[in-house]
Design a protein around this motif. Sequence first.
Motif, PDB file in Angstrom:
ATOM      1  N   GLY A 197     -11.078   4.530   2.307  1.00  0.00           N
ATOM      2  CA  GLY A 197     -11.868   3.341   2.610  1.00  0.00           C
ATOM      3  C   GLY A 197     -11.970   2.382   1.433  1.00  0.00           C
ATOM      4  O   GLY A 197     -11.814   1.160   1.588  1.00  0.00           O
ATOM      5  N   ALA A 198     -12.241   2.918   0.234  1.00  0.00           N
ATOM      6  CA  ALA A 198     -12.370   2.067  -0.950  1.00  0.00           C
ATOM      7  C   ALA A 198     -11.055   1.355  -1.255  1.00  0.00           C
ATOM      8  O   ALA A 198     -11.037   0.162  -1.616  1.00  0.00           O
ATOM      9  N   TRP A 199      -9.954   2.064  -1.100  1.00  0.00           N
ATOM     10  CA  TRP A 199      -8.622   1.486  -1.345  1.00  0.00           C
ATOM     11  C   TRP A 199      -8.347   0.352  -0.363  1.00  0.00           C
ATOM     12  O   TRP A 199      -7.814  -0.697  -0.735  1.00  0.00           O
ATOM     13  N   PHE A 215      -8.009   7.092  11.855  1.00  0.00           N
ATOM     14  CA  PHE A 215      -9.420   7.365  11.573  1.00  0.00           C
ATOM     15  C   PHE A 215      -9.557   8.191  10.294  1.00  0.00           C
ATOM     16  O   PHE A 215     -10.372   7.886   9.407  1.00  0.00           O
ATOM     17  N   PHE A 216      -8.752   9.245  10.178  1.00  0.00           N
ATOM     18  CA  PHE A 216      -8.795  10.113   9.006  1.00  0.00           C
ATOM     19  C   PHE A 216      -8.395   9.344   7.747  1.00  0.00           C
ATOM     20  O   PHE A 216      -9.068   9.422   6.715  1.00  0.00           O
ATOM     21  N   PHE A 217      -7.297   8.599   7.817  1.00  0.00           N
ATOM     22  CA  PHE A 217      -6.802   7.863   6.655  1.00  0.00           C
ATOM     23  C   PHE A 217      -7.804   6.802   6.203  1.00  0.00           C
ATOM     24  O   PHE A 217      -8.084   6.659   5.000  1.00  0.00           O
ATOM     25  N   ALA A 218      -8.350   6.056   7.156  1.00  0.00           N
ATOM     26  CA  ALA A 218      -9.286   4.975   6.805  1.00  0.00           C
ATOM     27  C   ALA A 218     -10.555   5.529   6.182  1.00  0.00           C
ATOM     28  O   ALA A 218     -11.114   4.915   5.265  1.00  0.00           O
ATOM     29  N   ASN A 219     -11.034   6.670   6.639  1.00  0.00           N
ATOM     30  CA  ASN A 219     -12.233   7.254   6.055  1.00  0.00           C
ATOM     31  C   ASN A 219     -11.952   7.784   4.645  1.00  0.00           C
ATOM     32  O   ASN A 219     -12.766   7.636   3.736  1.00  0.00           O
ATOM     33  N   ALA A 220     -10.765   8.401   4.480  1.00  0.00           N
ATOM     34  CA  ALA A 220     -10.415   8.969   3.178  1.00  0.00           C
ATOM     35  C   ALA A 220     -10.086   7.896   2.147  1.00  0.00           C
ATOM     36  O   ALA A 220     -10.334   8.080   0.957  1.00  0.00           O
TER      37      ALA A 220
END
Length: 220
Positions: free
Chosen positions: A41-43, A34-39
Amino acid sequence: MEQPIFETDPSDPARKEINPLLKLALELGPLMVFFFANARGAWLMERFPVLANIGEPIFIATALFMAATAIALAASWILVRSLPIMPLVSGIVVLIFGALTLWLHNETFIKMKPTIVNSLFGIILLGGLYFGKSLLGYVFDSAFKLNAEGWRKLTMRWGIFFLFLAVLNEVVWRSFSTDFWVAFKVWGTMPITLLFTFAQMPLIMKYSVEPAVQKATTKD
């Protein structure tokens, strides 16, 4: 006989044990996703264009959080043929509120998930005490043994702590940005919970009781 879906009796010889590190990964893995995907997201959208259909990073993170939670619960069931009650309840709320978040395209629902889960646990624990039941004993009995007074006090503390986490989540998500809330959910709430858990060790040691087998061996 078919194994029950919830945690089995730790004294049951048929009960399978899971590696502590793997258990930690199953419990914290979805949160890290969840943390990684939010941080990033653009990538993620650049490399997986299909994700752009979901929307902003918080919605991508929510979708992946739901998938990771379902995978973690399924893996736990496959490995030990049981599901701990607290991760199970939390997982159900994640799937329900995550689905509402994506369906209505409103991040408020996933932000309220910790409030709902922690409030539910707090009310259940304190409500159980009101009716003379230390329900925390049914959850943590496999980890340690306490006398009735110890379970009562520990249940009271955890009940209040869960309500504190619920209030804290409300303050953070309503007062700060989405990115701050996500970061606090990982790097704030988890350390606070660990510190609180370690702070209960004096109480646990004070009210611990020796297993009957150990007592008999000591007497011999």
